[in-house]
Motif scaffolding. Structure first.
Motif, PDB file in Angstrom:
ATOM      1  N   GLN A  78     -11.564  -4.701  -4.290  1.00 20.27           N
ATOM      2  CA  GLN A  78     -11.457  -6.174  -4.283  1.00 20.27           C
ATOM      3  C   GLN A  78     -12.688  -6.789  -3.627  1.00 20.27           C
ATOM      4  O   GLN A  78     -13.252  -7.753  -4.134  1.00 20.27           O
TER       5      GLN A  78
ATOM      6  N   HIS B 108     -16.733   0.042  -5.492  1.00 18.84           N
ATOM      7  CA  HIS B 108     -16.081   0.175  -4.179  1.00 18.84           C
ATOM      8  C   HIS B 108     -16.867   1.094  -3.244  1.00 18.84           C
ATOM      9  O   HIS B 108     -16.818   0.946  -2.029  1.00 18.84           O
TER      10      HIS B 108
ATOM     11  N   ASP C 269       1.695  -1.939  -1.115  1.00 17.73           N
ATOM     12  CA  ASP C 269       1.803  -2.777   0.087  1.00 17.73           C
ATOM     13  C   ASP C 269       3.217  -3.337   0.260  1.00 17.73           C
ATOM     14  O   ASP C 269       3.508  -3.974   1.252  1.00 17.73           O
TER      15      ASP C 269
ATOM     16  N   SER D  40      -7.683   4.618  -6.864  1.00 17.75           N
ATOM     17  CA  SER D  40      -6.945   3.393  -6.539  1.00 17.75           C
ATOM     18  C   SER D  40      -6.505   2.781  -7.869  1.00 17.75           C
ATOM     19  O   SER D  40      -7.142   3.000  -8.906  1.00 17.75           O
TER      20      SER D  40
ATOM     21  N   SER E 268      -1.097  -3.501   5.396  1.00 22.22           N
ATOM     22  CA  SER E 268      -2.483  -3.042   5.405  1.00 22.22           C
ATOM     23  C   SER E 268      -2.842  -2.338   6.726  1.00 22.22           C
ATOM     24  O   SER E 268      -2.382  -2.744   7.796  1.00 22.22           O
TER      25      SER E 268
ATOM     26  N   ARG F  15     -13.920  -6.279   5.281  1.00 25.34           N
ATOM     27  CA  ARG F  15     -13.122  -5.081   5.566  1.00 25.34           C
ATOM     28  C   ARG F  15     -12.411  -5.229   6.911  1.00 25.34           C
ATOM     29  O   ARG F  15     -11.277  -4.821   7.067  1.00 25.34           O
TER      30      ARG F  15
ATOM     31  N   SER G 292      -7.300  -8.121   4.584  1.00 26.48           N
ATOM     32  CA  SER G 292      -6.627  -6.882   4.179  1.00 26.48           C
ATOM     33  C   SER G 292      -7.044  -6.493   2.760  1.00 26.48           C
ATOM     34  O   SER G 292      -6.336  -5.755   2.079  1.00 26.48           O
TER      35      SER G 292
ATOM     36  N   ASP H   2      -3.463   4.963  -5.305  1.00 25.45           N
ATOM     37  CA  ASP H   2      -3.396   4.064  -4.146  1.00 25.45           C
ATOM     38  C   ASP H   2      -3.196   2.610  -4.592  1.00 25.45           C
ATOM     39  O   ASP H   2      -3.737   2.198  -5.614  1.00 25.45           O
ATOM     40  N   ASP H   3      -2.434   1.880  -3.801  1.00 24.73           N
ATOM     41  CA  ASP H   3      -2.299   0.424  -3.999  1.00 24.73           C
ATOM     42  C   ASP H   3      -1.773   0.043  -5.377  1.00 24.73           C
ATOM     43  O   ASP H   3      -2.400  -0.745  -6.096  1.00 24.73           O
TER      44      ASP H   3
ATOM     45  N   GLU I  58      -6.801  -0.083  -8.836  1.00 23.62           N
ATOM     46  CA  GLU I  58      -7.833  -0.972  -9.353  1.00 23.62           C
ATOM     47  C   GLU I  58      -8.872  -0.177 -10.148  1.00 23.62           C
ATOM     48  O   GLU I  58      -9.290  -0.593 -11.234  1.00 23.62           O
TER      49      GLU I  58
ATOM     50  N   SER J 268      -8.777  -4.679  -0.382  1.00 19.40           N
ATOM     51  CA  SER J 268      -9.158  -3.288  -0.645  1.00 19.40           C
ATOM     52  C   SER J 268     -10.667  -3.227  -0.917  1.00 19.40           C
ATOM     53  O   SER J 268     -11.307  -4.248  -1.183  1.00 19.40           O
TER      54      SER J 268
ATOM     55  N   THR K  61      -3.500   5.209   2.924  1.00 18.08           N
ATOM     56  CA  THR K  61      -4.598   5.915   2.256  1.00 18.08           C
ATOM     57  C   THR K  61      -4.895   7.226   2.986  1.00 18.08           C
ATOM     58  O   THR K  61      -5.146   8.259   2.357  1.00 18.08           O
TER      59      THR K  61
END
Ligand SMILES: Nc1ncnc2c1ncn2[C@@H]1O[C@H](COP(=O)(O)OP(=O)(O)OP(=O)(O)O)[C@@H](O)[C@H]1O
Length: 464
Positions: free
Chosen positions: A416, A426, A260, A193, A165, A407, A411, A226-227, A195, A413, A170
């Motif tokens: 999350q 987000h 990650d 992302s 992280s 944040r 770590s 991402d992620d 998610e 996102s 990103t």
């Protein structure tokens, strides 16, 4: 809220034109850089607060320059009436229409030809190759990212960048998006992302709009995702992503992924997907060495116009070694503290601030649950209220500080964090993070609250 503005502040709004509301981002066009700086600097909080209040959800502002508006743009500082943009709630409600759904959201500056914009892909304008500091820890992923952006679909496909992280994954992904855009003005670039991809997929099934979802992700030239570790264990989404991947890859469209962990350590991912990820180039970002950390701080200080002498930058860089987000956070705290106390940034001051930030004997494990519980207790609100829908001023501030700390100290996102704070988007977390960073430097009360709460969280974490 905008009614509270001074006449000379209101004058800056006169030549501005609200363009569109894209998700939680209101896009406002202005005629020149100077007006943009005014809006982004002195007026940002007022405008965002007004929009947020008007729409009943957190709205952030993005300002774009459209020189075609220049003709109308003679701000008359002494005139209080604002003719073109009455940023009153009702007016905005009327003028910010959500854009019509299209495969790739488009954005048309008034009076200009249609052109793709970085805004439509929600790329962070600060995450470019120019602002990315290269060192031995990231030289290879950086070079691969540049190669991919220069020849999408041809250099390495997919490109997968993994690492812990806060090490710039990103940032690199967005930089690819910006660079592709600058080289190929018609390229369709989509950043998402995993998610969000998952959530959109679930919603598409719920609303029976799978076709639209498929088009959205398959009708692009560059997909930046991402992620991907978030896809672990989500069988149906993996299946959908597998087909998206194949469609794009077959059509020689570029795919760039971040994770990650190395793909072989993504154990709950289907073999066939893992196997696809290994078709292209896999590269990792490592924690930066001291010289790179100092260079990053120098760049950050110059970009954000933060004044800190070299010995202080070196001191911060020597203390924070593994996460660039934390490195930047420490610089912001030190300069904010100096600003509030009207002091110069020097070593004594940096030592005081960092002593609070970095506990002796290493970092304890901090969870979002701990941050949420401590934040609720600190502000005297219930957990339900902190994560609930209520939007009282006190509660909103407590919630935003809680999100900011998640944040900073975990770590997690952005999506999350949003989920843990009552299923918020987000972009709401992004807004909270930015707003608190800004207030840290402007409001002593906020600085003190954040510092005290950070200490409490860390103390509790050590005792746990
Ligand atoms: N090489 C670099 N040069 C300048 N800034 C950097 C560099 N690497 C990271 N940063 C900055 O550090 C912060 C964290 O980076 P980023 O969000 O890209 O990390 P990440 O690896 O994606 O983390 P996560 O996995 O938590 O999302 C960002 O503000 C980014 O601009």
């Amino acid at each position: 809220m905008v009614e509270d503005l001074q006449p000379n502040q209101r004058a800056w709004l006169r030549p501005s034109v609200p363009m569109t509301l894209h998700e939680n981002t209101a896009i406002i066009a202005v005629p020149n850089d100077f007006t943009r700086n005014q809006l982004e600097g002195r007026l940002r909080n007022h405008i965002e607060d007004a929009l947020t209040e008007g729409f009943g959800r957190e709205i952030r502002m993005l300002v774009t320059v459209n020189p075609a508006l220049e003709a109308e743009a003679q701000p008359q500082i002494d005139e209080a009436t604002d003719r073109s943009v009455a940023l009153s709630t009702n007016d905005h409600q009327a003028r910010f229409e959500p854009p019509a759904p299209t495969a790739v959201d488009t954005y048309e500056p008034a009076g200009a030809e249609r052109r793709p914009s970085a805004l439509e892909t929600r790329l962070n304008p600060k995450y470019t190759f120019e602002t990315f500091v290269i060192g031995s820890s990231n030289r290879f992923p950086h070079a691969a990212a540049v190669a991919v952006a220069e020849a999408p679909g041809k250099a390495y496909n997919p490109l997968l960048v993994y690492g812990e992280s806060g090490l710039g994954k990103t940032h690199l992904l967005h930089a690819i998006g910006h660079y592709v855009r600058s080289l190929y003005s018609n390229a369709k670039v989509r950043y998402v992302s995993s998610e969000e991809f998952t959530n959109e997929f679930i919603n598409a099934i719920r609303d029976d709009r799978q076709d639209r979802f498929k088009r959205r992700y398959r009708d692009v030239d560059v997909l930046l995702i991402d992620d991907i570790q978030f896809l672990e264990g989500k069988t149906q989404t993996q299946e959908e992503f597998f087909h998206t991947f194949n469609t794009l890859h077959n059509a020689n469209k570029q795919i760039v992924l971040t994770s990650d962990r190395a793909p072989k350590r993504l154990e709950a991912l289907e073999d066939r997907l893992r196997n696809r990820f290994e078709w292209g180039l896999i590269t990792d970002v490592q924690p930066p060495d001291l010289e790179t950390r100092i260079a990053i701080l120098r760049k950050k200080a110059a970009m954000d116009r933060l004044t800190a002498p070299p010995d202080v930058l070196e001191f911060i860089a020597s203390k924070i070694q593994t996460n660039i987000r934390e490195l930047e956070g420490a610089l912001i705290r030190v300069t904010a503290f100096a600003n509030l106390n009207r002091q110069e940034v020097d070593m004594t001051l940096a030592e005081i601030v960092l002593k609070d930030l970095i506990p002796e004997g290493g970092e304890p494990e901090i969870t979002h649950a701990l941050i949420i519980a401590q934040t609720a207790a600190y502000f005297g609100v219930s957990l339900e209220d902190l994560t609930g829908p209520s939007r009282g001023r006190h509660l909103v501030m407590a919630r935003q500080i809680g999100m900011y700390l998640c944040r900073e100290l975990t770590s997690m996102s952005l999506p999350q964090i949003g989920r843990e704070f009552g299923g918020r988007d987000h972009t709401t977390v992004m807004y909270a993070d930015r707003k608190i960073r800004q207030l840290l430097a402007e409001r002593r009360a906020v600085f003190n609250q954040v510092s005290e709460l950070t200490n409490r969280v860390k103390m509790q974490a050590r005792q746990a």
